[in-house]
Motif scaffolding. Structure first.
Motif, mmCIF file in Angstrom:
data_model
loop_
_atom_site.group_PDB
_atom_site.id
_atom_site.type_symbol
_atom_site.label_atom_id
_atom_site.label_comp_id
_atom_site.label_asym_id
_atom_site.label_seq_id
_atom_site.Cartn_x
_atom_site.Cartn_y
_atom_site.Cartn_z
ATOM 1 N N VAL A 144 33.527 56.386 43.568
ATOM 2 C CA VAL A 144 33.039 56.124 42.006
ATOM 3 C C VAL A 144 34.431 56.002 41.217
ATOM 4 N N ALA A 145 33.872 54.964 40.488
ATOM 5 C CA ALA A 145 35.002 54.574 39.437
ATOM 6 C C ALA A 145 34.339 54.683 37.957
ATOM 7 N N VAL A 146 34.858 55.505 37.007
ATOM 8 C CA VAL A 146 34.386 55.786 35.722
ATOM 9 C C VAL A 146 35.684 55.240 34.683
ATOM 10 N N ARG A 147 34.880 54.702 33.804
ATOM 11 C CA ARG A 147 35.948 54.111 33.024
ATOM 12 C C ARG A 147 35.583 54.759 31.722
ATOM 13 N N LEU A 148 36.612 55.742 31.187
ATOM 14 C CA LEU A 148 36.323 56.457 29.703
ATOM 15 C C LEU A 148 36.864 55.765 28.730
ATOM 16 N N GLU B 270 40.544 55.175 33.259
ATOM 17 C CA GLU B 270 39.767 55.161 34.520
ATOM 18 C C GLU B 270 39.943 56.235 35.419
ATOM 19 N N LEU B 271 38.842 56.782 35.872
ATOM 20 C CA LEU B 271 38.547 57.857 36.963
ATOM 21 C C LEU B 271 38.075 57.382 38.226
ATOM 22 N N VAL B 272 38.996 57.572 39.192
ATOM 23 C CA VAL B 272 38.238 57.026 40.388
ATOM 24 C C VAL B 272 38.431 58.384 41.593
ATOM 25 N N PHE B 273 37.373 58.598 41.966
ATOM 26 C CA PHE B 273 36.916 60.041 42.900
ATOM 27 C C PHE B 273 35.949 59.669 43.688
ATOM 28 N N SER B 274 35.813 60.543 44.738
ATOM 29 C CA SER B 274 34.750 60.575 45.641
ATOM 30 C C SER B 274 33.531 61.469 45.350
ATOM 31 N N ALA B 275 32.246 61.196 45.554
ATOM 32 C CA ALA B 275 31.305 61.975 45.135
ATOM 33 C C ALA B 275 30.249 62.001 46.273
#
Length: 255
Positions: A37-41, A21-26
């Motif tokens: 933003v929370a992206v699950r790879l 899981e990637l958590v970052f600001s966009a």
């Protein structure tokens, strides 16, 4: 023989599930606010036999590609439209990973799903906006209901007044309804009012008759002075001749 059959019919080993899981600001459109933003790879089966896990370099490489794609997409969407931005981001990720799966550094295929959240200050703005909109809508609904009930009450009152104009007993009937214990007093009041109205009506009739009689005599005098004189002569009442300057003097006497 049975050993060989069991060996070749045994189930293929499954791939271990690998996800991150990637958590970052966009940045949003205008770059005044940032989406969270929370992206699950997740690694998808590639069809290779045996157990294999991607290394750290591959995971970081996919993460960088995802981050760049997401940030480039969110820059085209307003911070106040998170639903549209999230849909666009996931569509971008589908295309991005399909293309990068052919990259020599990407050994297995990857899937990614993103979820976007608003920053706290934007949530506060939207919360205040929603409260204002709710209050406006609530006041509008209350006003609409008040007008509908007022219209209904107006129709009832109009019907009551229409009936009251057709009956002289209406106002006393209303008083009797409100105060049934005072029936005798209401009856007495009604009779006194009717007597007073009758006396007023009689006085008005007398005035009308007198006015008509006076107007009739005056018109008769203006119409024919000679006829009036003849009438008085037959009654034995002598009249002096009209002066030459009188409006009632015969026309042949006016020079």
């Amino acid at each position: 023989m049975s050993f060989l059959i069991q060996r070749f019919t045994a189930a293929e080993p499954s791939f271990p599930e690998v996800s991150k899981e990637l958590v970052f600001s966009a940045p949003a459109l205008g770059e005044a606010f940032d989406f969270v933003v929370a992206v699950r790879l997740s690694r998808l089966p590639s069809g290779r036999r045996g157990q294999w896990t991607p290394d750290r370099e591959e995971v970081d490489h996919v993460g960088d590609l995802v981050r760049q794609a997401v940030r480039a997409t969110t820059r085209n969407h307003s911070i106040f439209e998170p639903d549209a931005a999230e849909a666009a981001v996931n569509e971008t990720l589908d295309h991005c990973l399909a293309e990068t799966s052919r990259d020599t550094a990407i050994i297995s295929r990857w899937g990614a799903r993103a979820e976007l959240e608003l920053p706290a200050e934007v949530k506060a703005i939207r919360r205040a906006h929603l409260i204002d909109m709710y209050e406006i809508e609530a006041r509008a609904e209350a006003t609409k209901l008040r007008m509908e009930k007022l219209r209904e009450s107006s129709e009832v009152c109009e019907e009551l007044l229409s009936e009251a104009t057709k009956s002289s007993f209406a106002r006393y009937a209303i008083q009797l309804t409100e105060n049934p214990d005072n029936a005798a007093g209401i009856f007495e009041q009604m009779l006194d009012a009717r007597q007073e109205e009758a006396e007023k009506l009689l006085t008005l009739v007398v005035k009308i008759v007198n006015a008509q009689q006076s107007a009739g005599v005056y018109d008769l005098v203006l119409a024919s002075d000679s006829a009036l004189r003849e009438a008085f002569e037959r009654l034995g009442v002598p009249l002096p001749p009209a002066g030459p300057d009188s409006l009632f003097a015969p026309l042949h006497e006016i020079s």
